[in-house]
Design an enzyme around this catalytic site. Structure first.
Site: not given
Ligand code: SF4
Length: 361
Positions: A56, A100, A139, A157, A212, A219
């Protein structure tokens, strides 16, 4: 009256079911998705709280691929908090070289010292105690407690924030009032609903990293698509809105390079401030006022918050610079920042060119 974009949040604006129900459902979906989709990463192969703590710290501001390369050699050098304390802070800084943000290495060493002094060398397993360690925020504490110790501790996060913002169609700007508290409440509801907190939490971060994503969310393959409010509302591209970026602070430095054969003059930076405690070419003003420095180059370097400009001078003699030492720049024990390495590479090129010219004339 113009609407404040931060007022757009409505957790029940779309798809069936309430807000908490949607989060609990997400915990189940992600827990099923993660075991077949997880990346094979070194810190996932063997789970211990110490390995989780180290990973982490390393991952805070360094890319996953870079950490993956460095993780096992680092753990071999410091297999436990006690081993790290006995090796000393300089050894930790040297092994951290090139990753870094050296403050993280110093904080990791301080956390190891606190674990040895206050917890008998055993990494605590609950988030509240973990949070008392140097460099461990809410976190990191939640990640270690849940992922390495199986505790029902929430994590938030950047990845979690984005997934929840889209899942609930929270269009508020990052940093807006109430947004962070709302996210932590959601993370609590989410993890409380999970059968295995470690799988649900790590899967949530993985979903944010792999599916995401900020710019190109996938999606079509997302396990949350069926009940994602942003997707249904056609607002995936708008959520979250970009965070206003603070202007970077300009830092100007002047350093001097001097050689003695193959050894270069280096000095340890002060205990606090930029590049603290790392080895660096000495400040130009440390050379005697009678010494004439020849300008060599200007080196630019960007950190998250700073725009660093370094003017590099070459000095023919470094014998009277106090607090500096002659070091071979290839010494693996040196804790060199990437900026110091850049300056040294330039200085070395110049030194070798000069030596060749002298030899051929
Ligand atoms: S459907 Fe699309 S916008 Fe919604 S959580 Fe999944 S990847 Fe993200």
């Amino acid at each position: 009256m113009r609407q404040d974009p931060n007022d757009r949040y409505d957790p029940t604006m779309s798809t069936s079911g309430g807000h908490d129900d949607r989060l609990a459902w997400a915990a189940g979906e992600i827990s099923r998705w993660f075991p077949t989709s997880a990346r094979d990463l070194p810190w996932r192969r063997v789970r211990t709280p110490w390995r989780a703590l180290v990973s982490e710290f390393m991952l805070q501001q360094t890319q996953v691929s870079r950490v993956a390369e460095r993780f096992e050699p680092f753990l071999e050098a410091f297999p436990s908090p006690l081993a790290m304390v006995e090796a000393g802070e300089d050894a930790v800084l040297a092994k951290w070289s090139g990753m870094g943000y050296y403050r993280r290495a110093r904080m990791l060493h301080a956390a190891a010292a606190a674990i040895v002094e206050q917890h008998g060398g055993v990494v605590p397993e609950d988030a509240a105690t973990l949070e008392t360690l140097p460099g461990v925020g809410r976190y990191t504490a939640g990640a270690i407690a849940s992922i390495a110790c199986g505790q029902s501790s929430p994590i938030v996060d950047g990845n979690v924030d984005r997934v929840f913002a889209r899942l609930t169609a929270d269009g508020s700007t990052p940093g807006a009032k109430g947004r962070e508290a709302r996210r932590w409440e959601e993370a609590e509801v989410y993890v409380a609903a999970a059968d295995c907190p470690e799988v649900a939490n790590e899967g949530l971060m993985e979903l944010g990293a792999l599916v995401c994503q900020p710019k190109a969310p996938q999606c079509l393959i997302c396990p949350l698509a069926r009940r994602c409010c942003a997707l249904e509302a056609g607002k995936v591209g708008e959520i979250p809105p970009p965070k206003p970026r603070p202007k970077k602070k300009l830092v100007e430095m002047q350093v001097g390079v001097a050689w003695s054969g193959k050894k270069l003059l280096l000095a340890r930076r002060p205990d606090s401030g930029l590049f603290a405690k790392t080895m660096f070419p000495p400040e130009a003003e440390a050379f005697p006022s009678s010494a004439e420095g020849r300008p060599l180059a200007e080196v630019r370097h960007q950190t998250t918050h700073r725009d660093v400009r370094v003017q590099v001078f070459v000095f023919p003699d470094g014998s009277k610079v106090s607090g500096a030492e002659w070091k071979h720049p290839d010494d693996p024990e040196l804790a060199l920042t990437s900026l110091a390495s850049k300056i040294i590479a330039l200085a070395r090129q110049n030194h070798e060119d000069g030596s060749e010219e002298a030899a051929s004339s």
